[in-house]
Design a protein around this motif. Structure first.
Motif, mmCIF file in Angstrom:
data_model
loop_
_atom_site.group_PDB
_atom_site.id
_atom_site.type_symbol
_atom_site.label_atom_id
_atom_site.label_comp_id
_atom_site.label_asym_id
_atom_site.label_seq_id
_atom_site.Cartn_x
_atom_site.Cartn_y
_atom_site.Cartn_z
ATOM 1 N N VAL A 12 42.622 35.652 28.956
ATOM 2 C CA VAL A 12 42.993 36.743 30.271
ATOM 3 C C VAL A 12 42.697 37.925 29.299
ATOM 4 O O VAL A 12 43.054 38.516 28.375
ATOM 5 N N LEU A 17 36.355 35.494 40.556
ATOM 6 C CA LEU A 17 36.576 35.162 40.760
ATOM 7 C C LEU A 17 35.788 33.361 40.543
ATOM 8 O O LEU A 17 35.829 32.620 39.629
ATOM 9 N N THR A 26 38.046 29.644 28.353
ATOM 10 C CA THR A 26 37.410 30.077 29.361
ATOM 11 C C THR A 26 38.458 31.867 29.314
ATOM 12 O O THR A 26 39.241 31.587 29.452
ATOM 13 N N GLN A 80 33.865 33.475 38.041
ATOM 14 C CA GLN A 80 33.613 32.486 36.642
ATOM 15 C C GLN A 80 34.680 31.533 36.425
ATOM 16 O O GLN A 80 34.020 30.545 35.700
ATOM 17 N N VAL A 138 38.977 34.625 31.705
ATOM 18 C CA VAL A 138 39.042 35.135 33.175
ATOM 19 C C VAL A 138 39.687 36.800 32.978
ATOM 20 O O VAL A 138 40.242 37.012 32.122
#
Length: 120
Positions: A54, A92, A78, A95, A80
Motif C-alpha cells: 500500500v 481501485l 499487488t 487496480q 494498491v
C-alpha cells in the motif's frame, strides 16, 4: 502460505496501518522521498512474504520511471495506491482488474444479472 501487507510512505501515512496491525512498514520521510522511496519500494518488491503493498497515490510521482513501471506491472505483490482524490473507486477498480485479470464489476454482467432478476 499466507502473505503479508506492507505499507510504504511517510510516518504520518504508515502509522495508522501499524496501529491496525500491519507489521511490514517502510517509512520514508517526506523530505527524503526523492532520494529514498525507490529503495523502499524495491525492498518490498523483493520481499517474498509481501502479497499487497500500500502506498499513497501522490508518492508515485517521487519514484523513478523504472521503479514506477515495476510497481504498475507488479502482480505479486499487488500495489494498491490510496489517496489523491480524483481516481476514487474507478482507480481501485482498475487496480483490482489489473491484479486478478478480470473486471468484477463489469457493466455487461450487471445488465445480464438485472435481466435475469426481471425474468424471475
Amino acid at each position: 502460505m499466507s502473505q503479508e501487507i506492507a505499507v510504504i510512505g511517510s510516518p504520518a501515512f504508515t502509522t495508522g496501518f501499524q496501529l491496525a496491525g500491519v507489521r511490514k512498514v517502510e517509512n520514508v520521510a517526506d523530505d527524503e522521498k526523492d532520494d529514498d522511496l525507490d529503495a523502499a519500494v524495491e525492498a518490498v518488491l523483493a520481499d517474498e512474504d509481501v502479497g499487497i503493498a500500500v502506498m499513497h497515490d501522490d508518492d508515485l510521482a517521487h519514484l523513478s520511471r523504472g521503479v514506477r513501471q515495476s510497481v504498475e506491472a507488479s502482480v505479486e505483490p499487488t500495489f494498491v495506491t490510496i489517496g489523491g482524490g480524483a481516481s476514487g473507486a474507478s482507480g481501485l477498480r482498475d487496480q483490482i482488474k489489473r491484479a486478478i485479470g478480470i473486471d468484477l464489476m463489469d457493466d455487461d454482467d450487471d445488465a445480464s444479472a438485472a435481466d435475469t432478476e426481471a425474468g424471475d
